[in-house]
Design an enzyme around this catalytic site. Structure first.
Site, mmCIF file in Angstrom:
data_model
loop_
_atom_site.group_PDB
_atom_site.id
_atom_site.type_symbol
_atom_site.label_atom_id
_atom_site.label_comp_id
_atom_site.label_asym_id
_atom_site.label_seq_id
_atom_site.Cartn_x
_atom_site.Cartn_y
_atom_site.Cartn_z
ATOM 1 N N GLY A 196 27.181 93.344 11.515
ATOM 2 C CA GLY A 196 27.853 92.441 12.440
ATOM 3 C C GLY A 196 29.093 91.824 11.833
ATOM 4 C CB SER A 198 32.991 88.534 7.844
ATOM 5 O OG SER A 198 33.988 87.982 8.679
ATOM 6 C CD GLU A 218 26.871 98.886 6.016
ATOM 7 O OE1 GLU A 218 28.022 99.142 6.406
ATOM 8 O OE2 GLU A 218 26.380 99.377 4.980
#
Length: 484
Positions: A196, A198, A218
């Site tokens: 998703g 940051s 990720e």
């Protein structure tokens, strides 16, 4: 209508306790259990593809081709590989020993971590949910999947199918939003795998830190595309278009975020892009059935805000049409937007594509280096030296030369970010490794015990041990022959 079940801290704690009991009882460790679960995942892909395609159409307006190829087929490939290679992945890896431990043998054992949490994303809700679960199951873990609430049809179908096919004593799905995710994050996990933004990645990492739980993040970022004048222009623009608008309408973590090219070459590039976009999506692309819609009104408004900024709106050279009622934004190309504008300050994650022009391509390295490290970086050129320099000096999760996003499909390459685009990697054996502990095991004999390591110490013992630890055969013989 049945009342919605409450899922809070107590329920999350009970869930983890149940799964840990199954793990401790050895339910997930055996080869047969792992293979059985993987085969059940393959049955889901084979028998329920039409339902998956329909759910993705409901959530994202995703074309059948994108759903079937980029979600279901990629999952099939991951499962096939895991089934074919699992015995090899599970087998202990022999390790060399030295004079220091002679006589001995050593190996590296891939040990399951325990009970793991996978929190997936809405943009590829099946691929990004099940692909990490394949790794977790292959490595012998119990796993909880939390699908994204922003893709409700996909989330509901995932829950239904995984509950129907997989072992409920070791694999569970928790639907919900912030409340449910927060309850899950309060628990102690053996690993958390998150896909998703940051912003949420920081929340995940902070929660994991309380329990010293390792994470795979990720994330994403602003993935640049550098276009050299020494390229095949038609092939270049077609690959950029399909990698941008043909992958969930720009709503992908490895989507091209902006293009860097020279002032001289930009007009040719833009003209070619306009021509090919019309061939692909027609004169009114906002009505094309071959392009996904924006996921929801919040994201539509976020993208509109990027586009409507005063210094940006007059930089549109193609597209810009919006239909809020149907959550559609046409493919939009912008030329030389300000570097400090919103559209150049955050990941776009949508159908907007700025082109920044440079005096020479050398400046592209400085532009990329001045920004956070992206999940992907792309280059189009025939120039061999430029390819080599780009691969060697640009820091990104992955580099692709002369194409967009295709590294995602190659299981022999790790897929993951660096810096603010994430940490850890998966795909193929990298998924197995992501959910395994590499345990060092040394087997020594009880024969041939030497007094040299035991007190009382002496200068002779010191010299002998130094020669052994240094694995220096010459010095060792000198000591044994009394020549040192």
């Amino acid at each position: 209508m049945a009342a919605k079940k409450v899922f809070g801290s107590a329920e999350a704690s009970n869930l983890v306790t149940e799964l840990r009991r199954s793990f401790d009882d050895g339910v997930t460790r055996g080869y047969e259990w792992r293979v059985t679960q993987l085969k059940k995942l393959m049955i889901i892909c084979d028998n329920h593809e039409p339902e998956i395609v329909a759910a993705l159409r409901d959530d994202l307006g995703k074309p059948e081709l994108e759903s079937s190829v980029y979600e279901v087929s990629l999952l099939r490939n991951s499962i096939k590989l895991a089934l074919k290679q699992l015995k090899n992945w599970m087998a202990p890896e022999k390790a060399k020993t030295s004079l220091t431990t002679f006589p001995a043998s050593a190996e590296i054992v891939s040990e399951p971590l325990g009970v793991v949490l996978v929190i997936s994303a809405w943009n590829y809700p099946f691929l990004l949910s099940i692909d990490p679960v394949i790794g977790a199951i292959s490595a012998g873990n119990a796993v909880v999947l939390k699908p994204s609430e922003l893709a409700p049809a996909s989330s509901a179908l995932l829950t239904k199918l995984l509950e129907q096919y997989l072992d409920p004593s070791a694999v569970r799905v928790v639907e919900g939003a912030v409340t449910e995710t927060s309850a899950l994050l309060e628990q102690k996990w053996d690993k958390i795998f998150y896909t998703g933004s940051s912003k949420i990645g920081r929340v995940i990492m902070a929660a994991a830190a309380k329990h010293l739980t390792p994470v795979v993040l990720e994330l994403g970022g602003k993935s640049p595309v550098v276009v050299d004048s020494d390229t095949d222009l038609k092939v270049t623009v077609r690959r950029i278009i399909v990698g941008k608008w043909g992958c969930n309408n720009g709503q992908a973590c490895i989507s091209p975020d902006y293009i860097l090219t020279t002032k001289e070459y930009a007009p040719k590039l833009i003209d070619a892009m306009k021509l090919e976009l019309e061939k692909f999506y027609g004169k009114n692309p906002i009505e094309s059935k071959d392009m996904s819609r924006i996921v929801n009104s919040n994201h539509f408004d976020r993208l509109s805000k990027l586009l409507d900024e005063k210094e940006v709106s007059d930089k549109i050279v193609y597209g810009g049409e919006k239909d809020r009622e149907n959550l559609k934004i046409a493919p939009t190309i912008l030329l030389d937007v300000p570097l400090d504008s919103l559209i150049m300050s955050e990941e776009i994650f949508g159908p907007l594509l700025p082109i920044l022009t440079l005096n020479n391509l050398e400046e592209s390295f400085d532009v990329i280096r001045s920004r956070p490290k992206p999940l992907a970086a792309y280059l189009f050129t025939h120039n061999k030296k430029l390819k080599e320099r780009f691969a060697a000096t640009v820091s990104a999760g992955g580099i692709v030369v002369n194409d967009i996003a295709v590294h995602l499909a190659l299981h022999t390459l790790p897929f993951g970010g660096v810096g603010e685009s994430g940490m850890g990697a998966y795909h193929g054996k990298f998924s197995f490794d992501a959910f395994s502990h590499k345990k060092a095991v040394l087997y020594r004999s009880l024969f041939g015990d030497s007094a040299v390591r035991y007190p009382p110490y002496s200068r002779g013992k010191l010299r002998l041990l130094k020669a052994l630890v240094d694995s220096n055969i010459f010095d060792l013989f000198k000591v044994l022959l009394g020549l040192a």
